[in-house]
Design a protein around this motif. Structure first.
Motif, short mmCIF file in Angstrom:
data_model
loop_
_atom_site.label_atom_id
_atom_site.label_comp_id
_atom_site.label_asym_id
_atom_site.label_seq_id
_atom_site.Cartn_x
_atom_site.Cartn_y
_atom_site.Cartn_z
N ASP A 156 31.03 -28.27 10.53
CA ASP A 156 30.80 -29.22 11.48
C ASP A 156 29.18 -29.00 12.00
O ASP A 156 28.60 -30.06 12.77
N ASP A 157 28.52 -28.02 11.89
CA ASP A 157 27.11 -27.89 12.29
C ASP A 157 26.03 -28.59 11.20
O ASP A 157 24.85 -28.55 11.48
N ILE A 158 26.67 -28.87 9.97
CA ILE A 158 25.82 -29.79 9.17
C ILE A 158 25.63 -31.22 9.52
O ILE A 158 26.68 -31.86 9.54
N ILE A 159 24.46 -31.32 10.25
CA ILE A 159 24.32 -32.75 10.77
C ILE A 159 23.69 -33.74 9.75
O ILE A 159 22.69 -33.29 9.09
N GLY A 160 24.21 -34.88 9.67
CA GLY A 160 23.61 -35.76 8.72
C GLY A 160 24.51 -36.83 8.31
O GLY A 160 25.76 -36.37 8.07
N GLU A 187 15.41 -26.14 -1.06
CA GLU A 187 14.21 -25.35 -0.82
C GLU A 187 14.30 -24.58 0.38
O GLU A 187 15.28 -24.63 1.12
N THR A 188 13.32 -23.84 0.89
CA THR A 188 13.56 -22.84 2.18
C THR A 188 13.70 -23.96 3.24
O THR A 188 13.14 -25.02 3.52
N GLY A 189 14.54 -23.20 4.16
CA GLY A 189 14.90 -23.82 5.47
C GLY A 189 15.58 -25.26 5.21
O GLY A 189 15.81 -26.00 6.33
N SER A 190 16.20 -25.34 4.03
CA SER A 190 17.14 -26.65 3.90
C SER A 190 18.71 -26.70 4.28
O SER A 190 19.48 -27.54 4.29
N GLY A 191 19.09 -25.48 4.38
CA GLY A 191 20.25 -25.13 5.14
C GLY A 191 21.16 -24.33 4.12
O GLY A 191 22.68 -24.48 4.23
N LYS A 192 20.55 -23.47 3.25
CA LYS A 192 21.43 -22.84 2.25
C LYS A 192 22.52 -21.68 3.02
O LYS A 192 23.56 -21.59 2.58
N GLU A 193 22.09 -21.14 3.85
CA GLU A 193 22.80 -20.09 4.60
C GLU A 193 23.95 -20.94 5.43
O GLU A 193 25.45 -20.45 5.39
N LEU A 194 23.67 -21.89 5.89
CA LEU A 194 24.71 -22.78 6.61
C LEU A 194 25.75 -23.28 5.62
O LEU A 194 27.11 -23.09 5.97
N VAL A 195 25.38 -23.64 4.29
CA VAL A 195 26.29 -24.02 3.53
C VAL A 195 27.19 -22.89 3.03
O VAL A 195 28.50 -22.98 3.09
N ASN A 375 11.41 -28.11 5.56
CA ASN A 375 12.73 -28.46 5.96
C ASN A 375 13.29 -28.78 7.27
O ASN A 375 12.55 -28.65 8.30
N ILE A 376 14.59 -28.46 7.38
CA ILE A 376 15.08 -28.40 8.87
C ILE A 376 14.57 -27.28 9.61
O ILE A 376 14.36 -27.47 10.94
N ARG A 377 14.28 -26.10 9.14
CA ARG A 377 13.62 -24.98 9.87
C ARG A 377 12.54 -25.66 10.62
O ARG A 377 12.21 -25.35 11.74
N GLU A 378 11.53 -26.17 9.81
CA GLU A 378 10.40 -26.74 10.32
C GLU A 378 10.60 -27.91 11.29
O GLU A 378 9.91 -27.91 12.43
N LEU A 379 11.59 -28.75 11.07
CA LEU A 379 11.74 -29.60 11.80
C LEU A 379 12.21 -29.11 13.26
O LEU A 379 11.47 -29.51 14.39
N GLN A 380 13.07 -28.21 13.18
CA GLN A 380 13.40 -27.52 14.28
C GLN A 380 12.29 -26.83 15.34
O GLN A 380 12.15 -27.01 16.28
N ASN A 381 11.33 -26.24 14.39
CA ASN A 381 10.20 -25.61 15.15
C ASN A 381 9.31 -26.74 15.60
O ASN A 381 8.88 -26.58 16.92
N1 LIG Z 1 22.03 -30.29 7.89
C1 LIG Z 1 21.88 -29.47 9.02
N2 LIG Z 1 22.15 -29.91 10.30
C2 LIG Z 1 21.85 -29.20 11.17
N3 LIG Z 1 20.85 -27.96 11.24
C3 LIG Z 1 20.70 -27.46 9.74
C4 LIG Z 1 21.17 -28.13 8.94
N4 LIG Z 1 20.46 -27.73 7.77
C5 LIG Z 1 19.92 -26.57 8.20
N5 LIG Z 1 20.12 -26.44 9.50
C6 LIG Z 1 19.56 -25.38 10.37
O1 LIG Z 1 18.09 -25.01 9.83
C7 LIG Z 1 17.81 -23.71 9.78
C8 LIG Z 1 17.66 -23.38 8.47
O2 LIG Z 1 18.78 -23.08 7.86
P1 LIG Z 1 19.09 -22.02 6.80
O3 LIG Z 1 18.67 -20.83 7.22
O4 LIG Z 1 20.44 -22.30 6.49
O5 LIG Z 1 18.25 -22.31 5.66
P2 LIG Z 1 17.89 -21.59 4.12
O6 LIG Z 1 18.15 -22.64 3.13
O7 LIG Z 1 19.19 -20.75 4.26
O8 LIG Z 1 16.55 -20.97 4.49
P3 LIG Z 1 15.94 -19.84 3.68
O9 LIG Z 1 15.49 -20.48 2.31
O10 LIG Z 1 14.50 -19.60 4.39
O11 LIG Z 1 16.87 -18.76 3.58
C9 LIG Z 1 19.02 -23.08 10.53
O12 LIG Z 1 18.83 -22.93 11.83
C10 LIG Z 1 20.11 -24.25 10.33
O13 LIG Z 1 21.14 -24.04 11.48
#
Ligand SMILES: Nc1ncnc2c1ncn2[C@@H]1O[C@H](COP(=O)(O)OP(=O)(O)OP(=O)(O)O)[C@@H](O)[C@H]1O
Length: 471
Positions: A156-160, A187-195, A375-381
């Motif tokens: 549910d934290d995956i937004i989109g 790519e970096t910051g795209s949400g791999k850990e979240l997945v 990616n999302i991390r950059e948008l967040q920042n």
């Molecule tokens: N689809 C999404 N919806 C909401 N937040 C997201 C989404 N994808 C990523 N994020 C947020 O973006 C940030 C980066 O995500 P995450 O750490 O999972 O990326 P990563 O691909 O593992 O990065 P890295 O390659 O640097 O390890 C986290 O704060 C995460 O919660």
């Protein structure tokens, strides 16, 4: 017989048939048959339940008395039948549930045992209530454990709402149902850990730990002990008691190897062996320790490409790539930006105690034109930075201008840094970027555009054609 301290030993105890029967009688409604299924003994409760006497049925086949009995099948197949509705002799009798059990000695059926577990619906209902109460309690504790061990994120934290995110969520659901290794690329910051967390959280292993290792953060010489642990005295400086590795810590749960592309080549065969054999050996240990883990690996570069350039072992790649999930880059799903930004505003308002009301549509439009390499991390920042400037009210372009001002230069720098493009290509990218910005600024006034760029109108048209920019 007495022992040296005067105690009676078991040898004085005579365990005759009558004692067996008396013990069986404690079992309420129960029957013993011979190996052919003939009555040998029934308990007093059985006689009361059925209104029959042992003397009248002894030696008869059970099926002569109760044609629906399963005891003959149990004796023939050597399988027990548990919880079967008990045969009734009249309609006034309450329904009971019984078990038919073949008694096996050295592989041969020697007797049969029938046990009516509940001889009335009332006892069954009372038992079922107790069982339900216990199940409720168990579920409550399971939830508590899940809460305590809670994954950092869930699906549910995956937004989109873009089709790409829809597909990603489907892949996550599918991966959660299996225990196969998953390779997540993005790519970096795209949400791999979240997945990775979402897969674990939805899987049967959610009550067990998710242990993460960032392969890029561990020095090569510590890698093996981090993964597999070590025994007492394995090497100088090792902890006296020895140490569990992450594989053992994750047993029963999931092991998340982030940035697997950074795993030293020399260690890759060891990881492969552990995955193939589902067992590990601690450093300095003599025995293999079985481990039951689900591996989730993530990489921010294409492992397949690394395999072609011999930077990653192909056998490990194939072992990891059983299920593969590619996370789309933000630039591939810019339609999700407004939703993402809204949730970020809500989050940072709460976390930072701000009162930002929203974001102007023009800003979102410009966000959609940027390529978001982080990616999302950059948008967040970027959103957090803008909100810190605005504090309240709407987010406007002025809150982001500084960040984006040098983006073309930064991108040029980044491209050169990556070494993935020739400098000539990087210059072209920059030229196109400046051209687009100038055209966006002056619209139809090409003379003004050309003047700003210090080139002739003819060259401007030539460049626009070269870069496929419509007039
Ligand atoms: N689809 C999404 N919806 C909401 N937040 C997201 C989404 N994808 C990523 N994020 C947020 O973006 C940030 C980066 O995500 P995450 O750490 O999972 O990326 P990563 O691909 O593992 O990065 P890295 O390659 O640097 O390890 C986290 O704060 C995460 O919660």
């Amino acid at each position: 017989m007495k022992t040296w301290n005067g105690e009676e030993t078991v040898a004085d105890f005579v365990f005759d048939e009558d004692i067996y029967k008396l013990i069986v009688d404690q079992l309420d409604v129960a029957v013993i048959t011979d190996q052919e299924g003939r009555y040998v003994h029934v308990t007093k409760s059985w006689e009361e339940y059925y209104g029959l006497q042992l003397k009248d049925i002894k030696g008869k086949f059970v099926r002569e008395v109760f044609p629906t009995t399963k005891i003959h099948e149990a004796l023939k197949t050597k399988e027990s039948f548990i919880g079967v509705p008990a045969p009734l002799v009249n309609e006034k009798q309450e329904q009971g549930w019984c078990s038919y059990i073949p008694i096996i000695k050295e592989g041969q059926v020697v007797a049969g045992f029938i046990h009516v577990l509940f001889h009335s619906e009332k006892t069954a209902v009372a038992f079922s209530r107790r069982l339900n109460a216990m199940m409720d309690e168990l579920n409550y504790y399971k939830q508590e454990v899940k809460q305590l061990r809670k994954s950092k994120y869930s699906i549910d934290d995956i937004i989109g709402e873009s089709p790409l995110i829809g597909r990603l969520k489907e892949q996550i659901q599918r991966a959660a149902k299996s225990s196969s290794t998953v390779l997540i690329e993005g790519e970096t910051g795209s949400g791999k850990e979240l997945v990775a967390h979402s897969i674990h959280d939805l899987s049967q292993r959610a009550y067990k730990p998710l242990i993460k290792i960032n392969c890029a953060a561990i020095p090569a010489e510590l890698f093996e002990s981090e993964l597999f642990g070590y025994e007492y005295g394995a090497f100088t400086g090792a902890d006296k008691k020895g140490k569990k590795g992450k594989f053992e810590m994750a047993s029963g749960g999931s092991l998340f190897l982030d940035e697997i592309n950074q795993m030293p080549l020399i260690l890759q065969p060891k990881l492969l062996r552990a995955l193939q054999e589902s067992e590990i050996e601690r450093i300095g240990g003599k025995e293999s320790i079985p481990v039951d883990i689900r591996l989730i690996a993530a990489s921010n570069t294409s492992l397949e490409k690394m395999v072609s350039s011999n930077a990653f072992r192909s056998d490990l790649f194939y072992r990891l790539n059983v299920l593969s999930i590619r996370i789309p880059a933000l630039r591939e799903r810019t339609e999700d930006i407004p939703l993402l930004v809204d949730s970020m505003i809500e989050k940072f308002n709460f976390q930072l105690g701000l009162n930002v009301q929203g974001i102007q549509p023009q800003v979102l439009q410009r966000f959609g034109e940027y390529d978001w390499p982080g990616n999302i991390r950059e948008l967040q920042n970027v959103v957090e930075r803008g909100m810190n400037m605005a504090l309240t009210g709407m987010l406007e372009w002025k809150h982001f201008d500084e960040y984006f001002q040098n983006k073309a230069l930064r991108r040029l720098g980044r491209t050169a840094e990556k070494g993935s493009l020739l400098i000539r290509q990087a210059k072209k990218n920059l030229e196109k970027e400046i051209l687009l910005e100038s055209l966006a600024k002056y619209g139809d006034n090409k003379t003004q555009c050309a003047r700003e760029m210090g080139i002739s109108r003819t060259l401007l048209y030539k460049k626009m054609k070269e870069y496929g920019i419509k007039q």
